[in-house]
Design an enzyme around this catalytic site. Structure first.
Site, PDB file in Angstrom:
ATOM      1  CE  LYS A 112      -4.088  -2.194   0.798  1.00  0.00           C
ATOM      2  NZ  LYS A 112      -3.621  -3.635   0.880  1.00  0.00           N
TER       3      LYS A 112
HETATM    4  C1  LIG Z   1      -4.230  -4.828   0.055  1.00  0.00           C
HETATM    5  C2  LIG Z   1      -3.199  -5.815   0.014  1.00  0.00           C
HETATM    6  C3  LIG Z   1      -3.675  -6.726  -0.862  1.00  0.00           C
HETATM    7  C4  LIG Z   1      -4.159  -7.251  -1.804  1.00  0.00           C
HETATM    8  O1  LIG Z   1      -4.174  -6.004  -3.229  1.00  0.00           O
HETATM    9  P1  LIG Z   1      -5.806  -5.261  -3.379  1.00  0.00           P
HETATM   10  O2  LIG Z   1      -5.030  -4.272  -4.259  1.00  0.00           O
HETATM   11  O3  LIG Z   1      -6.869  -5.366  -2.973  1.00  0.00           O
HETATM   12  O4  LIG Z   1      -5.895  -6.675  -4.329  1.00  0.00           O
HETATM   13  C5  LIG Z   1      -3.044  -8.157  -1.298  1.00  0.00           C
HETATM   14  N1  LIG Z   1      -1.468  -8.309  -0.229  1.00  0.00           N
HETATM   15  C6  LIG Z   1      -1.852  -7.231   0.644  1.00  0.00           C
HETATM   16  C7  LIG Z   1       0.079  -7.530   1.946  1.00  0.00           C
HETATM   17  C8  LIG Z   1      -1.741  -5.730   0.967  1.00  0.00           C
HETATM   18  O5  LIG Z   1      -1.742  -5.067   2.051  1.00  0.00           O
END
Ligand SMILES: *Cc1c(COP(=O)(O)O)cnc(C)c1O
Length: 495
Positions: A112
């Site tokens: 993120k």
């Molecule tokens: C948010 C997240 C995901 C999923 O990603 P999306 O874009 O919501 O599909 C996968 N792994 C981690 C560690 C995340 O924080």
């Protein structure tokens, strides 16, 4: 050529990128989508000689066409700096025949950060461009990861404030410690005596409170959202797929034009959609492999063409993928419906009504680029253990779901195309599940002892994000009932 942004749910007048970023969501509840996907105007060979920041500029300038070169470069430089613990920002690690694209070298050690470190700068630049004089107040409800990444991104960013609500007893001890130790006079973290849904519902009510909005306007504030459906989060995510391909080229792991596959551990469908956009910009990507955990609503969708959220919600060791409504999928549905907003709106109305919809045969045929599968808890744990024992490389639980699905894909198809696996979190963020997967002897140890053990075992220094919270003072202690969220926000803004 200018890119404008349409809503997925109506055919109103399209908006410029900066306005789409400022608004987050269209007034009709739809998501903003670019009216066309621009093609790269530099060759991948040229891009392979560039830094992450330079590639970021070459990709983002094509989508954010109303930003000046100076504005965009300024945002990029402020985002991708020493907050990341490696100069390459997103390194590729080769293990057991696949390339792991490590997207967790930012300040909160999850992917993120890739988007949330630049979103605040895109947002205040957008505000300035649209003559918004108000201070931007970010409101977020979090079940753990997004809250901390948003706090880290917005902390000390001039012209912004951020309030994060989390369920007081619904996040892990490490996640809570990460949030309540957040520095920055413009940050505010509040525990809710309730669950995540209570926090989420409370935030939505504040967003739609007209009286509050008017009062805020008078005092020089306005709300905005750092939610993952903001186009200002999606566009920065395209960058690392272009960069990964360019790096493989630079390291002579592939030849120019060679096709690669991409595997993405998926929840809200944002990350994999970014890979799809990269493919449509001209990066030679073959299959987009969508990996789910036991909440396999997307796997079922790719098999049957029916999206059905009516099922039990399973708590897994990859909590950031425990999602039954993948909001960003709407952008893909709109596209395979021939950019037909009415058709898409009808499907989304069915989803919020009866909780499911079915796409037509014709739409399903357009999903040929995608392959979906899932990994259960046991397979995920076994994958972590096997990879560690084979080559000493330790991956987190989310990445392990992707690695397990990749193994299934190869077993099923025999496809030996070179493959990039998106590695979305540091194993240090999910230390307990990772260590338990490797050996049950770690069962009784406390979290910070496990961190030391993991560091020794993986031969990786403990990331700053974890080191910091061991000793950082708690700066946020406020807890409130969900009924009092409005007052808490007003108090914070001294209204
Ligand atoms: C948010 C997240 C995901 C999923 O990603 P999306 O874009 O919501 O599909 C996968 N792994 C981690 C560690 C995340 O924080």
């Amino acid at each position: 050529m200018e890119v404008l942004y349409n809503s997925t749910r109506s055919t109103g007048s399209p908006v410029k990128a900066s306005m789409a970023i400022l608004k987050g969501l269209s007034d009709d509840g739809g998501l903003f989508v670019p009216d066309h996907i621009p093609s790269l105007d530099k060759s991948l060979k040229e891009l392979s000689a560039m830094s992450y920041q330079q590639v970021a500029y070459e990709v983002m300038k094509l989508f954010l066409t109303d930003f000046t070169e100076e504005e965009l470069k300024n945002c990029i430089d402020k985002a991708y700096d020493s907050k990341f613990d490696t100069e390459v920002i997103a390194p590729l690690v080769e293990a057991k025949g696949a390339y792991y694209l490590e997207l967790f070298h930012g300040s909160t050690i999850a992917f993120k950060d890739m988007a949330l470190s630049i979103l605040p700068h895109l947002l205040i630049t957008s505000a300035r461009k649209n003559n918004v004089k108000n201070e931007i107040v970010i409101l977020t409800a979090t079940s753990g990861d997004t809250g901390k990444a948003a706090l880290a991104g917005f902390a000390e960013v001039e012209g912004t404030r951020i309030v994060v609500f989390y369920p007081k007893n619904g996040v892990s001890p490490i996640q809570e410690k990460q949030m309540v130790t957040q520095k920055g006079a413009n940050t505010h973290v509040v525990g809710i005596t309730g669950n995540f849904d209570d926090a989420q519902t409370g935030v939505k009510m504040l967003f739609s409170d007209k009286e509050l909005a008017a009062e805020m306007e008078q005092k020089g504030f306005q709300f905005s959202s750092a939610n993952s459906i903001n186009i200002g989060r999606l566009v920065p995510q395209i960058v690392y797929y272009v960069y990964a391909y360019a790096q493989l080229l630079a390291e002579e792991k592939i030849t120019e034009g060679e096709v690669i596959n991409v595997v993405v551990p998926t929840g809200n469908f944002g990350n994999i959609l970014a890979a799809f956009y990269a493919k449509n910009m001209g990066v030679p990507i073959g299959k987009l492999i969508c990996a789910s955990n036991d909440n396999k609503v997307l796997y079922d969708f790719f098999i049957t063409g029916v999206y059905d959220r009516n099922r039990e919600f399973v708590l897994t060791t990859s909590p950031s993928m425990d999602i039954l409504i993948s909001s960003n999928l709407e952008r893909l549905i709109y596209r395979i419906a021939g950019n037909d907003a009415d058709k898409n709106a009808a499907l989304m109305a069915a989803l919020s009504g009866v909780g499911k919809y079915e796409i037509t045969e014709d739409m399903k045929e357009q999903l040929a680029d995608f392959y979906g599968n899932y990994a259960d808890e046991q397979t995920t744990a076994e994958t972590i253990k096997a990879l560690y024992e084979d080559c000493g490389y330790v991956i987190d639980t989310h990445t392990a779901v992707a690695a397990a699905v990749y193994d299934k894909y190869v077993a099923e198809t025999g496809d030996d195309t070179k493959t990039v696996i998106a590695s979305t979190a540091s194993p240090f963020k999910f230390t307990r599940s990772v260590m338990n997967a490797i050996d049950t002897k770690y069962d009784g140890m406390d979290d910070f002892t496990l961190v030391d053990e993991l560091s020794r075992l993986a031969n990786v220094t403990i990331p700053n994000a974890i080191e910091e919270i061991k000793t950082a003072p708690v700066l946020h202690t406020k807890v409130c009932d969900k009924e009092d969220m409005k007052q808490v926000v007003k108090d914070f803004l001294a209204m």
